[in-house]
Write a protein that holds these residues in place. Structure first.
Motif, short mmCIF file in Angstrom:
data_model
loop_
_atom_site.label_atom_id
_atom_site.label_comp_id
_atom_site.label_asym_id
_atom_site.label_seq_id
_atom_site.Cartn_x
_atom_site.Cartn_y
_atom_site.Cartn_z
N ALA A 181 1.17 -1.35 -0.19
CA ALA A 181 -0.02 -0.06 -0.04
C ALA A 181 0.99 1.53 0.27
CB ALA A 181 -0.76 0.29 0.92
N ILE A 182 1.68 1.16 1.16
CA ILE A 182 2.84 2.32 0.48
C ILE A 182 3.71 2.42 -1.03
CG2 ILE A 182 5.28 3.42 1.64
CD1 ILE A 182 4.41 1.54 4.33
N CYS A 183 4.13 1.72 -1.43
CA CYS A 183 4.30 1.30 -2.59
C CYS A 183 3.87 2.00 -3.12
CB CYS A 183 5.10 0.17 -3.12
SG CYS A 183 6.29 -0.68 -2.36
N PHE A 184 3.01 1.90 -3.12
CA PHE A 184 1.69 2.16 -4.55
C PHE A 184 1.05 3.37 -4.24
CE2 PHE A 184 -3.08 1.33 -6.51
CZ PHE A 184 -1.99 1.34 -7.85
N ALA A 185 0.52 3.98 -3.35
CA ALA A 185 0.33 5.25 -2.66
C ALA A 185 1.96 6.48 -2.52
CB ALA A 185 -0.42 5.38 -0.63
N PHE A 186 3.23 6.33 -2.29
CA PHE A 186 3.56 7.18 -2.80
C PHE A 186 4.68 6.19 -4.02
CE2 PHE A 186 1.82 7.00 1.46
CZ PHE A 186 2.10 8.28 1.71
N ALA A 187 4.37 6.66 -5.20
CA ALA A 187 4.96 5.42 -6.22
C ALA A 187 5.76 6.85 -7.07
CB ALA A 187 4.16 4.98 -6.86
N GLY A 188 4.73 8.35 -6.80
CA GLY A 188 6.05 8.98 -7.91
C GLY A 188 7.24 9.48 -7.14
N PRO A 189 7.06 9.80 -5.87
CA PRO A 189 8.58 10.36 -5.48
C PRO A 189 9.47 9.50 -5.27
CG PRO A 189 6.66 10.34 -3.58
CD PRO A 189 6.17 10.04 -4.36
N MET A 190 9.14 7.82 -5.20
CA MET A 190 9.68 6.79 -5.25
C MET A 190 10.31 6.52 -6.48
SD MET A 190 8.02 3.83 -2.99
CE MET A 190 8.66 3.43 -1.41
N LEU A 191 9.79 6.68 -7.35
CA LEU A 191 10.28 5.78 -8.57
C LEU A 191 10.94 7.49 -9.17
CD1 LEU A 191 7.50 5.12 -10.27
CD2 LEU A 191 9.34 3.76 -11.00
N LEU A 192 10.82 8.82 -8.91
CA LEU A 192 11.80 10.33 -9.04
C LEU A 192 13.25 10.04 -8.55
CD1 LEU A 192 11.66 12.85 -10.85
CD2 LEU A 192 10.58 14.12 -8.51
N SER A 193 13.29 9.08 -7.96
CA SER A 193 14.52 9.38 -6.92
C SER A 193 15.21 8.22 -6.87
CB SER A 193 14.16 9.32 -5.00
OG SER A 193 15.13 8.29 -4.77
#
Length: 682
Positions: A181-193
Motif C-alpha cells: 500500500a505504501i509503494c502504491f500510494a507513494f510511487a511517484g516520489p519513489m520512482l522520481l528518486s
C-alpha cells in the motif's frame, strides 16, 4: 394474465432485493433493479399481448416484438452475457432519481463472479505483492523470537509452534500488504528518486569512461571513491560534528557553493565528519589498500580493492531472476486476460477489471526501476568487507527524522510522556537488515547518492593542488558530475511516464466503458495521477531545499520547508485515499451504486433527463466499446512494460560492464601512485 406469465423471468418478482444484507452494506442487487425497471415498463393489453407503459424504461426504437425475440434468443437484458451477437441485448435505462429511490445502496461483489474481485485480486494484486518485495525498504514488522523458539522440545511445544507460526504468518502478511500500500500510494516520489539515482549512476560511470572521447585524468583514489559511491550510495551518512567540538575545519560538501558564498563568515559554520562516520569507515578499504601498495606489499597479501568493489557490485541480485522473470510471467498472465476478454465482450465487470490491472502496473514499473540500480538493497556485503572495530566501535549518530523529533517533543508532556515511556521497551518494528550500516528509504536514495558523490569531490579539492596540471580541476570535476538540465528533464519525463502511463490506460478503459464519461472509477485514476504528480513536485522542491541548506537541513525550519512537509501530508491523504480506498471500493463493489453509474458531469443536475443509468447488461454499445478499447489498451500496457523492462536490463548490464572495467583499472593506477600524499586527519 400478468407480465410474468409472458416473461418467466419476471414471474413472482419482489420489490425487495434477494440479499438479506443491509442496503448500506452491499445488499443491493442491480440485476434485480433491472428486473423491476423492466416490469414497470411492460403491461398486458386486453388482447393478451405485451405493451409498453407510458413511463417505459426500455430504450426508444425497440418494439415489444423485438424484445420478445431477443428474450427467446437468450438475450434477456437483465444479466445478459455475450453470445456472439454483436447487436447485444435490449437497453433498459432509468432516470437517476428512480434508481436512487428504488435501488439505494450498493452491490457487494459476488464470490461466483470472478471478474468482480477474485480475478483482479489474483491476477494483479497478488503478483504485485511479489514485486513490492524487490522495492528497497528500511524497516519491517518484527516477528517475535518466541515464534521460532527451540524449546521446550515436547509435544506441547510442537503443538504451540503451529499456533505461533500462524501468528507469524499473519504479521508477515500484514507487513507485506502495508508495504504494498505504501509503494502504491507513494510511487511517484519513489520512482522520481530511483530514476534520479539511475541517471546519477550513468553520469558517474560515463564520466569515468566516456562513450566517445578520452577519459579524464584523475588519481586512483578519486576513481575508487566514485566507484564506491555508485555501489554503496544507498548507505545513510552519519551526522556531522560542528567545529565547536574542536578539530580542523573543512568545506561542507553537502551545501551548494552559491549558497555558501552568500553566507557571512559569522553565520557560516564549517563542519567535519565524526571519527566513526560512515564515509570514513567505508573509505578505510581504499586507505588500507593504498598503504599496502605504498610499502611494496604483494598483490596477494590482501584482498585487492577491485575485487572488493566487484563483490559489492555483485551483491545486487541478478535483474533477470529478481524482476525479469516475474515480469515475464506477469505479462503472460495479462496477455491471457486480454485474449480471454474476447469471450466476454461487453461485460462491465471485465472492462473495469482490465482497467484495474492496467492501473496496478505502476508496481511492476517501480520494481523494474528499483532492481536496475547498481547499489545493493542490502548492506550486508559492505558489512563483511569493511572492518569498523566490531562491537567496540562507537555508535553512529544519525540525523533524527521528523517523527523522531516529534516523539521526543511529546515526551516532555506529562500525560503523553508517561505513556510513551511505559511503551519504550516495546518495538514492533525492526530494521530490514542487521548490522551497523543503514540504508535509506527509496525516496531518499537519489539525494543520498548525490551526497556520496559530492563527498568524493570535496575530499579531492584539498589534494588537487598536489596532483599536477594533468589532473582534472575540482570545478570541472564538480560540473561533470552534476546533472544538467537535460539530465533532469530525462529524469522527470522517465518518472512521470512510469506513473502516468498506467493511469492513462486505465482511465481510457473505464472512461469509454458505457455509460461513457467521467465517473467514480475514472475519477479515482485521475485523483491518483494528480496526487502523484503533486507528490513529485513537492519532492523536487524539498530536494532543492535540502541541497541548498546541506547538513543544516534538520536544524533549519524555513517556511518553504513547512509548506513542503504539510503539502506532502495533504497530498499524501488523497494518494492513500485513491490507492488504498479506490482499490478496496473496486474489490468490494462500492462503485456499483446509482451515483457511480451516472457520469460525473450530471452530478450537479441529477434531475436532468440525460442523467440516466443503464441497468441492462451486454448492450450493443458495451460490445462496441469493448472491441474498440480492450485489446488496444491491454496490448499497449503489456508492450510498454516489456519494453521498459528490456531497456532497464540492457542499461544495467551496460553500466555493470563499465563498472567492472573501471574497477580493474585501479590496480594499474595504484601501481603508478607512487607517492602517498599525507592527508589531513578529520
Amino acid at each position: 394474465m400478468s407480465v410474468g406469465d409472458l416473461i418467466p423471468q419476471l414471474a413472482g418478482l419482489s420489490y425487495l432485493p434477494p440479499s438479506p444484507r443491509a442496503l448500506g452494506l452491499g445488499g443491493q442487487n442491480f440485476t434485480h433493479c433491472c428486473l423491476l425497471a423492466l416490469n414497470d415498463s411492460l403491461t398486458v393489453r386486453p388482447d393478451g399481448n405485451l405493451s409498453y407503459t407510458p413511463t417505459s424504461f426500455v430504450a426508444p426504437g425497440f418494439s415489444t416484438a423485438e424484445l420478445q425475440t431477443a428474450i427467446q434468443n437468450e438475450e434477456f437484458p437483465c444479466g445478459a452475457t455475450f453470445n456472439g451477437d454483436m447487436g447485444g441485448a435490449p437497453v433498459v435505462r432509468v432516470p437517476y432519481r428512480w434508481c436512487e429511490k428504488t435501488c439505494p445502496g450498493w452491490e457487494i461483489s459476488h464470490s461466483d463472479v470472478m471478474q468482480q474481485w477474485i480475478g483482479p485480486l489474483v491476477q494483479f494484486i497478488v503478483p504485485s505483492l511479489a514485486f513490492c518485495t524487490n522495492v528497497p525498504r528500511t524497516h519491517k514488522l518484527a516477528i517475535p523470537e518466541i515464534v521460532f523458539k527451540a524449546r521446550p522440545r515436547t509435544l506441547m511445544g510442537l503443538v504451540t509452534y503451529w499456533i505461533r507460526l500462524g501468528g507469524a504468518l499473519v504479521l508477515m502478511t500484514l507487513d507485506t500488504v502495508v508495504w504494498l500500500a505504501i509503494c502504491f500510494a507513494f510511487a511517484g516520489p519513489m520512482l522520481l528518486s530511483a530514476v534520479y539515482e539511475y541517471a546519477l549512476d550513468r553520469k558517474v560511470l560515463e564520466f569515468m569512461a566516456p562513450p566517445s572521447g578520452k577519459p579524464p585524468s584523475m588519481p586512483a583514489r578519486l576513481r575508487a571513491q566514485l566507484l564506491l559511491a555508485v555501489v554503496v550510495g544507498n548507505i545513510r551518512m552519519a551526522t556531522l560534528e560542528r567545529t565547536e567540538f574542536g578539530g580542523p575545519e573543512r568545506h561542507d560538501s553537502a551545501i551548494s557553493d552559491d549558497v555558501e558564498a552568500k553566507m557571512s563568515a559569522k553565520t557560516r559554520k564549517m563542519s567535519r565528519l565524526v571519527h566513526n562516520s560512515v564515509w570514513k569507515r567505508v573509505m578505510t578499504m581504499v586507505d588500507e589498500y593504498e598503504a599496502v601498495r605504498a610499502v611494496g606489499g604483494r598483490h596477494g597479501d590482501v584482498v585487492s580493492l577491485p575485487t572488493k568493489l566487484k563483490a559489492l557490485l555483485n551483491a545486487q541480485a541478478s535483474f533477470g531472476s529478481t524482476v525479469g522473470a516475474p515480469v515475464l510471467f506477469f505479462l503472460g498472465g495479462f496477455v491471457y486476460t486480454v485474449l480471454d476478454a474476447d469471450n466476454t465482450l461487453g461485460d462491465n465487470d471485465t472492462a473495469h477489471a482490465l482497467a484495474f490491472g492496467l492501473w496496478w502496473m505502476v508496481i511492476p514499473y517501480l520494481a523494474i526501476i528499483s532492481c536496475a540500480m547498481l547499489a545493493s538493497n542490502s548492506p550486508c556485503a559492505l558489512e563483511g568487507i569493511v572492518h569498523d572495530g566490531g562491537a567496540t566501535a562507537p555508535k553512529d549518530e544519525y540525523e533524527q527524522s521528523f517523527w523522531k523529533q516529534q516523539l521526543n517533543k511529546a515526551k516532555t508532556y506529562k500525560g503523553i510522556g508517561f505513556i510513551i515511556r511505559q511503551l519504550s521497551g516495546y518495538n514492533p518494528i525492526e530494521t530490514a537488515f542487521e548490522g551497523r550500516f543503514r540504508t535509506v528509504k527509496l525516496w531518499k536514495r537519489g539525494l543520498n547518492k548525490r551526497e556520496w558523490v559530492q563527498e568524493a569531490i570535496s575530499e579531492y579539492v584539498p589534494f588537487s593542488a598536489y596532483q599536477g596540471d594533468n589532473k582534472i580541476s575540482p570545478n570541472d570535476l564538480r560540473k561533470s558530475l552534476t546533472l544538467d538540465r537535460i539530465d533532469c528533464l530525462y529524469v522527470l519525463v522517465g518518472a512521470l511516464f512510469a506513473v502516468l502511463a498506467p493511469c492513462c490506460l486505465a482511465f481510457l478503459t473505464s472512461y469509454n466503458t458505457p455509460q461513457a464519461g467521467l465517473s467514480c472509477r475514472s475519477l479515482t485514476y485521475v485523483v491518483y495521477a494528480v496526487s502523484q504528480v503533486c507528490e513529485m513536485a513537492l519532492w523536487t522542491c524539498a530536494a532543492r531545499l535540502k541541497i541548498r541548506y546541506g547538513t543544516r537541513w534538520s536544524e533549519t525550519n524555513p517556511i518553504a520547508k513547512r509548506i513542503c512537509w504539510w503539502g506532502q501530508v495533504f497530498v499524501g491523504f488523497f494518494a492513500i485515499f485513491a490507492a488504498v480506498g479506490g482499490t478496496s471500493m473496486q474489490l468490494l463493489g462500492v462503485y456499483r451504486s446509482c451515483a457511480c453509474k451516472v457520469p460525473a458531469t450530471h452530478w450537479p443536475r441529477l434531475n436532468n433527463p440525460d442523467a440516466y443509468i443503464v441497468l441492462s447488461d451486454n448492450t450493443g454499445e458495451d460490445i462496441r466499446a469493448a472491441q474498440r478499447w480492450w485489446t488496444v489498451t491491454g496490448s499497449t500496457g503489456v508492450v510498454v512494460v516489456g519494453i521498459v523492462c528490456a531497456l532497464a536490463w540492457w542499461h544495467q548490464r551496460r553500466l555493470r560492464k563499465v563498472f567492472r572495467e573501471e574497477a580493474d583499472k585501479l590496480d594499474d593506477d595504484l601501481v603508478e601512485s607512487e607517492t602517498v600524499v599525507q592527508r589531513p586527519a578529520w
